[in-house]
Design a protein around this motif. Structure first.
Motif, PDB file in Angstrom:
ATOM      1  N   LEU A 151       0.831  -1.197   0.000  1.00  0.00           N
ATOM      2  CA  LEU A 151       0.000   0.000   0.000  1.00  0.00           C
ATOM      3  C   LEU A 151       0.870   1.252   0.000  1.00  0.00           C
ATOM      4  CD1 LEU A 151      -2.839   1.259   0.295  1.00  0.00           C
ATOM      5  CD2 LEU A 151      -2.600   1.001   2.761  1.00  0.00           C
ATOM      6  N   ILE A 152       0.683   2.108  -0.999  1.00  0.00           N
ATOM      7  CA  ILE A 152       1.443   3.355  -1.111  1.00  0.00           C
ATOM      8  C   ILE A 152       0.455   4.514  -1.105  1.00  0.00           C
ATOM      9  CG2 ILE A 152       3.043   4.706  -2.520  1.00  0.00           C
ATOM     10  CD1 ILE A 152       3.978   2.051  -3.754  1.00  0.00           C
ATOM     11  N   LEU A 153       0.612   5.422  -0.153  1.00  0.00           N
ATOM     12  CA  LEU A 153      -0.250   6.598  -0.053  1.00  0.00           C
ATOM     13  C   LEU A 153       0.390   7.748  -0.825  1.00  0.00           C
ATOM     14  CD1 LEU A 153      -2.857   7.681   1.293  1.00  0.00           C
ATOM     15  CD2 LEU A 153      -1.404   8.480   3.171  1.00  0.00           C
ATOM     16  N   ASN A 154      -0.416   8.439  -1.621  1.00  0.00           N
ATOM     17  CA  ASN A 154       0.119   9.500  -2.475  1.00  0.00           C
ATOM     18  C   ASN A 154      -0.740  10.754  -2.383  1.00  0.00           C
ATOM     19  OD1 ASN A 154       1.813  10.502  -4.817  1.00  0.00           O
ATOM     20  ND2 ASN A 154      -0.237  10.619  -5.735  1.00  0.00           N
ATOM     21  N   TRP A 155      -0.070  11.893  -2.307  1.00  0.00           N
ATOM     22  CA  TRP A 155      -0.750  13.188  -2.372  1.00  0.00           C
ATOM     23  C   TRP A 155       0.134  14.152  -3.168  1.00  0.00           C
ATOM     24  CZ3 TRP A 155      -0.518  17.525   1.681  1.00  0.00           C
ATOM     25  CH2 TRP A 155      -1.371  18.568   1.316  1.00  0.00           C
ATOM     26  N   PRO A 192      -8.664   5.934  -5.885  1.00  0.00           N
ATOM     27  CA  PRO A 192      -8.705   7.399  -5.841  1.00  0.00           C
ATOM     28  C   PRO A 192      -9.710   7.903  -4.804  1.00  0.00           C
ATOM     29  CG  PRO A 192      -9.975   6.593  -7.707  1.00  0.00           C
ATOM     30  CD  PRO A 192      -9.424   5.375  -7.011  1.00  0.00           C
ATOM     31  N   LEU A 193      -9.272   8.830  -3.978  1.00  0.00           N
ATOM     32  CA  LEU A 193     -10.154   9.475  -2.996  1.00  0.00           C
ATOM     33  C   LEU A 193     -10.491  10.874  -3.495  1.00  0.00           C
ATOM     34  CD1 LEU A 193      -8.372   8.405   0.322  1.00  0.00           C
ATOM     35  CD2 LEU A 193     -10.189   7.221  -0.920  1.00  0.00           C
ATOM     36  N   SER A 194     -11.699  11.319  -3.218  1.00  0.00           N
ATOM     37  CA  SER A 194     -12.158  12.602  -3.742  1.00  0.00           C
ATOM     38  C   SER A 194     -11.512  13.796  -3.049  1.00  0.00           C
ATOM     39  CB  SER A 194     -13.680  12.708  -3.607  1.00  0.00           C
ATOM     40  OG  SER A 194     -14.067  12.598  -2.238  1.00  0.00           O
ATOM     41  N   ARG A 195     -10.948  13.577  -1.869  1.00  0.00           N
ATOM     42  CA  ARG A 195     -10.296  14.659  -1.128  1.00  0.00           C
ATOM     43  C   ARG A 195      -9.125  14.093  -0.341  1.00  0.00           C
ATOM     44  NH1 ARG A 195     -11.740  14.427   4.264  1.00  0.00           N
ATOM     45  NH2 ARG A 195     -13.453  12.966   4.747  1.00  0.00           N
ATOM     46  N   ASN A 196      -8.339  14.981   0.236  1.00  0.00           N
ATOM     47  CA  ASN A 196      -7.203  14.552   1.052  1.00  0.00           C
ATOM     48  C   ASN A 196      -7.709  14.069   2.409  1.00  0.00           C
ATOM     49  OD1 ASN A 196      -4.828  14.140   2.377  1.00  0.00           O
ATOM     50  ND2 ASN A 196      -4.031  16.212   2.104  1.00  0.00           N
ATOM     51  N   CYS A 197      -7.646  12.785   2.627  1.00  0.00           N
ATOM     52  CA  CYS A 197      -8.105  12.192   3.886  1.00  0.00           C
ATOM     53  C   CYS A 197      -6.962  12.003   4.875  1.00  0.00           C
ATOM     54  CB  CYS A 197      -8.791  10.850   3.616  1.00  0.00           C
ATOM     55  SG  CYS A 197     -10.292  10.987   2.626  1.00  0.00           S
ATOM     56  N   ARG A 198      -5.868  12.675   4.631  1.00  0.00           N
ATOM     57  CA  ARG A 198      -4.691  12.649   5.504  1.00  0.00           C
ATOM     58  C   ARG A 198      -4.060  11.253   5.510  1.00  0.00           C
ATOM     59  NH1 ARG A 198      -3.967  18.053   5.675  1.00  0.00           N
ATOM     60  NH2 ARG A 198      -5.624  19.148   6.789  1.00  0.00           N
ATOM     61  N   PHE A 199      -3.020  11.118   6.327  1.00  0.00           N
ATOM     62  CA  PHE A 199      -2.303   9.850   6.432  1.00  0.00           C
ATOM     63  C   PHE A 199      -3.220   8.768   6.989  1.00  0.00           C
ATOM     64  CE2 PHE A 199       0.461   6.811   8.579  1.00  0.00           C
ATOM     65  CZ  PHE A 199       1.455   6.593   7.644  1.00  0.00           C
ATOM     66  N   THR A 200      -4.023   9.133   7.994  1.00  0.00           N
ATOM     67  CA  THR A 200      -4.873   8.133   8.646  1.00  0.00           C
ATOM     68  C   THR A 200      -5.982   7.649   7.714  1.00  0.00           C
ATOM     69  OG1 THR A 200      -6.151   9.967   9.596  1.00  0.00           O
ATOM     70  CG2 THR A 200      -4.436   8.983  10.969  1.00  0.00           C
ATOM     71  N   GLY A 201      -6.775   8.582   7.190  1.00  0.00           N
ATOM     72  CA  GLY A 201      -7.901   8.196   6.352  1.00  0.00           C
ATOM     73  C   GLY A 201      -7.470   7.498   5.080  1.00  0.00           C
ATOM     74  N   GLY A 202      -6.376   7.980   4.462  1.00  0.00           N
ATOM     75  CA  GLY A 202      -5.908   7.354   3.238  1.00  0.00           C
ATOM     76  C   GLY A 202      -5.452   5.927   3.454  1.00  0.00           C
ATOM     77  N   ASN A 203      -4.649   5.702   4.476  1.00  0.00           N
ATOM     78  CA  ASN A 203      -4.163   4.341   4.739  1.00  0.00           C
ATOM     79  C   ASN A 203      -5.285   3.430   5.221  1.00  0.00           C
ATOM     80  OD1 ASN A 203      -1.310   4.146   4.128  1.00  0.00           O
ATOM     81  ND2 ASN A 203      -0.981   5.671   5.723  1.00  0.00           N
ATOM     82  N   ASN A 204      -6.214   3.961   6.021  1.00  0.00           N
ATOM     83  CA  ASN A 204      -7.350   3.139   6.449  1.00  0.00           C
ATOM     84  C   ASN A 204      -8.179   2.693   5.255  1.00  0.00           C
ATOM     85  OD1 ASN A 204      -6.651   3.330   9.151  1.00  0.00           O
ATOM     86  ND2 ASN A 204      -8.049   5.011   9.596  1.00  0.00           N
TER      87      ASN A 204
END
Length: 516
Positions: free
Chosen positions: A64-68, A120-132
């Protein structure tokens, strides 16, 4: 400079005044912590949660790679991940969770890396929300978290999967290097926590030979950008906590909650990654905001997680002192901002403090002890850094060995630990090295306290910088291995003094220590 003159300096006076102004709020926090303990008291008799997730299946993993807004980082580092998957030979899936990027990251991935699954997420859910969200989307029992600024070794996957040796393992972390090979390794993956004066110090310790021999040594937390997690246990805890948004310490909290349940975090020394430190957060937010958020989250971590009554008392009594100490290290404005940011989240932290307590199996003291230094099985009665590295006989609190061209030495931080093996007739502990300019420490005198196996054995004060050779009588003891702790009353940071970019907290220069 005398102690009185130091207290009368403008920065010290301003800091003291601000601490006095904050005292009513400190009292509010103290009362809230103890009131919540009183409310929870009847629930201490509640039976512990006996459910234990089984050992994960490790044939395949979800990476899992989180990207912003990190298209340039994906272009540079994602190929190394795909090469590692190809090299491993198993059908691992690679997932990129895009946190609402506006730099064309999703389109870039679709075009250039069709084998990568994009969430793809519609907004920046931060480190926590994105990884969850990524964990929810993952298909396999083991989820490997990677930062998008992480270059991986071609063989980094297998040691992580082999680390899940039984159903008590929660996470297996990588060994971390910096992209700049000349840079001091402030991040290694071998994480430790120390409880000191009612506050928590988090650090990365140096990798030593016994870590490699041990297999998978225990660590305090698994880093959220370089670690494999048991997905089922991750979900049982509730995932990363948004209390720590926008970033930092959420992975520490996650691992600590796992430790509370009896689930271990360990280090896979043979799994190697290279990190471009803060490749995204530093550019987006700046160092000052990042550091302020870390301080804010240090408060929240304690208020949510530390439930030992003695440690809660220590935090309560030392809170004003720690605030004053932090203000001298940074500034009153910086610390007040961090404190108020944490204070606004206090109710949420207290609510979460007890949400899962019936499932706790280990105490705070047990966790810190399980993740502390392991006593070496053999060694010498003398450590002379001009004769070797001696990494096997030193514990927490030391920086890497250095040389000034004439002698070799190690800097110690505020606390340093060494292990020595007596040969039979030794009566003294002898230490030699250099005391830096005492004025750098903002102290009238630099004080060193010495402990043998936890028992006080002596102290020494210096009022100016000088070379030293200290000889202290040993306490009567028949142990085959003696542990010595060196505790200072302060450290200094060269970067804050305008002497380069060295961010370390430095204490004494130690050239050697031995039994005589």
């Amino acid at each position: 400079m005398t102690r009185l003159s130091r207290l009368l300096r403008p920065k010290a006076l301003v800091s003291l005044a601000v601490v006095l102004i904050l005292l009513p709020l400190d009292l509010l926090i103290i009362l809230s912590l103890w009131l919540s303990e009183a409310v929870y008291l009847p629930l201490r008799l509640v039976r512990k949660d006996s459910r234990r997730p089984s050992k994960p299946r490790t044939e395949q993993a979800s990476i899992l790679i989180l990207n912003w807004d990190g298209r340039h980082l994906l272009q540079e580092f994602l190929p190394s991940v795909l090469e590692a998957v190809r090299r491993d030979g198993r059908n691992h899936e690679v997932i990129v969770v895009d946190n609402g990027s506006r730099d064309g990251s999703v389109e870039f991935l679709t075009k250039c890396f069709p084998q990568v699954r994009v969430v793809p997420l519609s907004r920046n859910c931060r480190f926590t929300g994105g990884n969850n969200a990524g964990v929810q989307a993952a298909s396999h029992d083991v989820v490997i978290f990677l930062n998008n600024d992480m270059q991986v070794d071609p063989d980094f996957i297998d040691p992580l999967l082999r680390g899940f040796v039984d159903d008590s393992v929660f996470s297996v972390a990588c060994q971390v290097f910096f992209q700049d090979k000349e840079r001091r390794r402030e991040e290694t993956g071998k994480t430790k926590g120390r409880w000191r004066r009612g506050f928590i110090d988090l650090l990365h310790d140096q990798i030593v030979e016994r870590d490699k021999n041990q297999g998978w040594p225990p660590i305090f937390w698994g880093g959220g950008g370089s670690c494999a997690f048991d997905r089922n246990k991750f979900l049982a805890i509730g995932g990363l906590d948004t209390l720590y948004d926008p970033f930092y310490l959420e992975d520490t909290d996650l691992s600590y909650q796992a430790w509370k349940r009896g689930w271990r975090s360990v280090l896979a020394v043979d799994s190697v990654v290279v990190h471009r430190h803060r490749g995204t957060n530093k550019q987006k937010f700046g160092d000052n905001y990042v550091d302020n958020t870390i301080r804010k989250n240090q408060y929240l971590f304690i208020w949510k997680n530390i439930t030992d009554l003695r440690w809660t008392l220590a935090h309560s009594l030392c809170l004003p002192f720690n605030q004053y100490r932090f203000m001298l290290q940074t500034s009153a404005a910086f610390e007040v901002k961090a404190f108020f940011r944490a204070l606004l989240q206090l109710p949420e932290g207290l609510l979460k403090r007890y949400r899962r307590r019936p499932s706790y199996r280990l105490t705070d003291r047990q966790i810190f002890e399980l993740t502390s230094d392991l006593k070496p099985l053999e060694g010498l009665a003398a450590i002379d850094f001009s004769q070797g590295d001696f990494s096997e006989q030193i514990g927490l609190g030391w920086y890497e060995k250095e040389s000034d061209g004439q002698s070799s030495f190690r800097w110690m931080s505020r606390e340093g630990r060494v292990y020595l093996f007596p040969r039979g007739n030794e009566q003294y502990l002898e230490i030699w090295g250099t005391v830096p300019e005492v004025a750098q420490f903002r102290k009238a005198a630099l004080r060193l306290k010495l402990y043998q196996n936890g028992q006080r054995m002596g102290q020494k004060r210096w009022f100016r910088g000088q070379q030293f050779r200290l000889k202290v009588p040993l306490r009567a003891c028949s142990d085959r291995c003696l542990r010595f702790d060196l505790n200072l009353n302060g450290t200094f940071c060269p970067a804050r003094l305008g002497r380069g970019d060295d961010q370390r907290e430095l204490g004494l220069i130690v050239q050697g220590i031995r039994l005589v």
